[in-house]
Design a protein around this motif. Structure first.
Motif, mmCIF file in Angstrom:
data_model
loop_
_atom_site.group_PDB
_atom_site.id
_atom_site.type_symbol
_atom_site.label_atom_id
_atom_site.label_comp_id
_atom_site.label_asym_id
_atom_site.label_seq_id
_atom_site.Cartn_x
_atom_site.Cartn_y
_atom_site.Cartn_z
ATOM 1 N N SER A 1 0.834 -1.206 0.000
ATOM 2 C CA SER A 1 0.000 0.000 0.000
ATOM 3 C C SER A 1 0.868 1.254 0.000
ATOM 4 O O SER A 1 0.551 2.247 -0.676
ATOM 5 C CB SER A 1 -0.931 0.002 1.219
ATOM 6 O OG SER A 1 -0.190 -0.070 2.421
ATOM 7 N N LEU B 1 2.456 1.679 -3.462
ATOM 8 C CA LEU B 1 1.470 2.215 -4.400
ATOM 9 C C LEU B 1 1.283 3.709 -4.184
ATOM 10 O O LEU B 1 1.255 4.494 -5.144
ATOM 11 C CB LEU B 1 0.139 1.482 -4.228
ATOM 12 C CG LEU B 1 -1.012 1.949 -5.129
ATOM 13 C CD1 LEU B 1 -0.664 1.746 -6.605
ATOM 14 C CD2 LEU B 1 -2.300 1.195 -4.787
ATOM 15 N N PHE B 2 1.171 4.127 -2.929
ATOM 16 C CA PHE B 2 0.994 5.544 -2.607
ATOM 17 C C PHE B 2 2.184 6.358 -3.118
ATOM 18 O O PHE B 2 2.015 7.391 -3.781
ATOM 19 C CB PHE B 2 0.845 5.714 -1.091
ATOM 20 C CG PHE B 2 0.662 7.134 -0.650
ATOM 21 C CD1 PHE B 2 -0.577 7.741 -0.693
ATOM 22 C CD2 PHE B 2 1.752 7.869 -0.190
ATOM 23 C CE1 PHE B 2 -0.743 9.061 -0.283
ATOM 24 C CE2 PHE B 2 1.595 9.187 0.212
ATOM 25 C CZ PHE B 2 0.344 9.781 0.168
ATOM 26 N N ASN C 1 4.371 5.583 -5.419
ATOM 27 C CA ASN C 1 4.458 5.562 -6.880
ATOM 28 C C ASN C 1 3.432 6.497 -7.523
ATOM 29 O O ASN C 1 3.719 7.153 -8.529
ATOM 30 C CB ASN C 1 4.282 4.141 -7.397
ATOM 31 C CG ASN C 1 5.516 3.282 -7.175
ATOM 32 O OD1 ASN C 1 6.635 3.788 -7.234
ATOM 33 N ND2 ASN C 1 5.322 2.001 -6.921
ATOM 34 N N CYS C 2 2.251 6.590 -6.932
ATOM 35 C CA CYS C 2 1.217 7.459 -7.488
ATOM 36 C C CYS C 2 1.585 8.938 -7.373
ATOM 37 O O CYS C 2 1.180 9.751 -8.203
ATOM 38 C CB CYS C 2 -0.120 7.211 -6.782
ATOM 39 S SG CYS C 2 -0.902 5.644 -7.225
ATOM 40 N N LEU C 3 2.357 9.289 -6.331
ATOM 41 C CA LEU C 3 2.677 10.693 -6.073
ATOM 42 C C LEU C 3 4.164 10.990 -6.268
ATOM 43 O O LEU C 3 4.681 11.976 -5.756
ATOM 44 C CB LEU C 3 2.233 11.076 -4.659
ATOM 45 C CG LEU C 3 0.709 11.055 -4.476
ATOM 46 C CD1 LEU C 3 0.334 11.046 -3.002
ATOM 47 C CD2 LEU C 3 0.074 12.246 -5.156
ATOM 48 N N ARG C 4 4.827 10.156 -7.025
ATOM 49 C CA ARG C 4 6.277 10.257 -7.154
ATOM 50 C C ARG C 4 6.743 11.541 -7.829
ATOM 51 O O ARG C 4 7.884 11.961 -7.633
ATOM 52 C CB ARG C 4 6.826 9.052 -7.918
ATOM 53 C CG ARG C 4 6.286 8.908 -9.328
ATOM 54 C CD ARG C 4 6.704 7.604 -9.967
ATOM 55 N NE ARG C 4 8.123 7.579 -10.285
ATOM 56 C CZ ARG C 4 8.738 6.527 -10.828
ATOM 57 N NH1 ARG C 4 8.056 5.413 -11.077
ATOM 58 N NH2 ARG C 4 10.004 6.579 -11.114
ATOM 59 N N LYS C 5 5.875 12.190 -8.615
ATOM 60 C CA LYS C 5 6.289 13.426 -9.280
ATOM 61 C C LYS C 5 6.600 14.530 -8.281
ATOM 62 O O LYS C 5 7.378 15.447 -8.582
ATOM 63 C CB LYS C 5 5.200 13.894 -10.252
ATOM 64 C CG LYS C 5 5.058 13.024 -11.482
ATOM 65 C CD LYS C 5 4.022 13.593 -12.448
ATOM 66 C CE LYS C 5 3.909 12.735 -13.705
ATOM 67 N NZ LYS C 5 2.895 13.279 -14.650
#
Length: 373
Positions: free
Chosen positions: A132, A135-136, A138-142
């Motif tokens: 989890s 995933l978090f 990776n989703c906000l990696r920018k």
């Protein structure tokens, strides 16, 4: 031109530091990151998610402003919606360039509560082992970059987030204000008097929770094995408390060294008394860094550390390493230092690697925040 018609001055820029709390070593962690911006155009606002307002903490934070959200641990479980709302309000209150967030919960709140770039600082292993959290991130990696307090912690994060560019997961070592720590440390005689240790004994010191991760069982076994070859009256002094106290005392009794092992309990401002020790030993298995090693080195005390985790990075070249959980190898280290008795009051040159100045230079070299000095 009237005063109202004059061009406005430059807008003050800020860095927002977000900490889970200030217990234990985390107040100094806040200080470490606040002083990164000393001498730069940026001011620092430090926010504590948990913990009641405290003038002492405010002073110790080395920040231009300190805000206490005063949440309890129970209140920041789950979705943390209240904390996210509070963080959003703070982030909108001034011109913040970025957020430095310590540990996962503050990183989570900072990313969901603002559009700021976030530098996440991790002080432990395994923070991204959960799917989890992967995933978090990776989703906000920018908007997220990550720092580990040692190469060992950095490499653990890189292994958990293999698709990330290596330059987005870096190391910024923990550090100390060497002069301030040394000024706080009392002399050998005063330290021994405060801790109730004999003035003439050869003393091995250890500081840490009495917990399996700290492996004081190996410490006691190694000391017991070395004791016949150590100076008469040698002692092992363990500073700290925890659930293993009775078990460790029973081990000392089983090995016949109860009289030579002193359990000092929790000692307030323990690093003030490190000059009481002739040797400092850290036997942890998963030490992310080992601030106590720096504090012992600042006191001029020779150090021994298990060859694992981040501790080896601190000790390498300035102390002795032994294989984790190998009591016989640890015993050999004790005997070696007891025979030479060298190094007392000698502060190793490598300590400068873990100074505030070295951290400022390293942080600027990362290029994650641009500024001119």
């Amino acid at each position: 031109m009237t005063a109202s018609e004059q061009a406005p001055g430059p807008v003050q820029r800020w860095v927002l530091q977000f900490c889970h709390g200030y217990d234990g070593p985390f107040l100094d962690c806040a200080r470490q990151y606040a002083v990164l911006f000393k001498g730069t155009p940026y001011k620092v606002c430090t926010v504590y998610l948990t913990g009641a307002p405290s003038a002492e903490v405010e002073r110790g934070s080395a920040s231009d402003e300190v805000i206490f959200l005063d949440y309890s641990s129970a209140q920041v479980r789950g979705l943390k919606l209240g904390a996210i709302r509070d963080f959003r309000r703070i982030a909108a209150s001034r011109d913040f360039a970025l957020c430095i967030a310590h540990r996962f919960k503050p990183i989570y709140v900072a990313l969901l509560g603002s559009a700021l770039p976030v530098i996440g600082v991790h002080h432990a292993f395994g923070d991204y082992k959960r799917r989890s959290r992967q995933l978090f991130a990776n989703c906000l990696r920018k908007r997220l970059s990550l720092l580990g307090v040692s190469n060992a912690v950095r490499d653990d994060m890189r292994a958990c987030l293999p698709s990330w560019p290596a330059e987005r997961i870096e190391t910024l070592y923990n550090r100390i204000d060497i002069a301030a720590v040394q000024a706080e440390q009392v002399c050998r005689e005063q330290a021994r008097e405060h801790l109730g240790l004999p003035a003439d004994a050869w003393v091995v010191g250890n500081v840490g929770r009495l917990h399996p991760d700290k492996d004081q069982a190996t410490l006691i076994r190694g000391f017991a094995q070395a004791l016949p070859q150590l100076p008469a009256g040698s002692l092992l002094a363990i500073m700290g408390s925890g659930r293993l106290e009775a078990q460790l005392k029973a081990l000392a009794a089983e090995l016949g060294v109860s009289d030579a092992v002193r359990f000092l309990g929790q000692v307030a401002s323990g690093r003030r008394y490190f000059k009481a020790f002739d040797v400092f030993a850290l036997t942890s298995d998963h030490e992310p860094f080992g601030m106590v090693l720096l504090e012992a080195m600042a006191a001029g005390v020779p150090v021994i550390c298990s060859d694992c985790g981040g501790g080896r990075e601190v000790v390498s070249g300035s102390g002795l390493l032994f294989p984790f959980a190998q009591a016989d190898a640890l015993a050999a280290c004790f005997v070696e230092l007891a025979v030479t008795r060298s190094g007392q009051d000698r502060v190793p040159e490598c300590l400068e690697t873990f100074s505030d100045q070295a951290a400022r230079e390293r942080f600027r070299a990362l290029g994650w925040l641009s500024y001119d000095l």
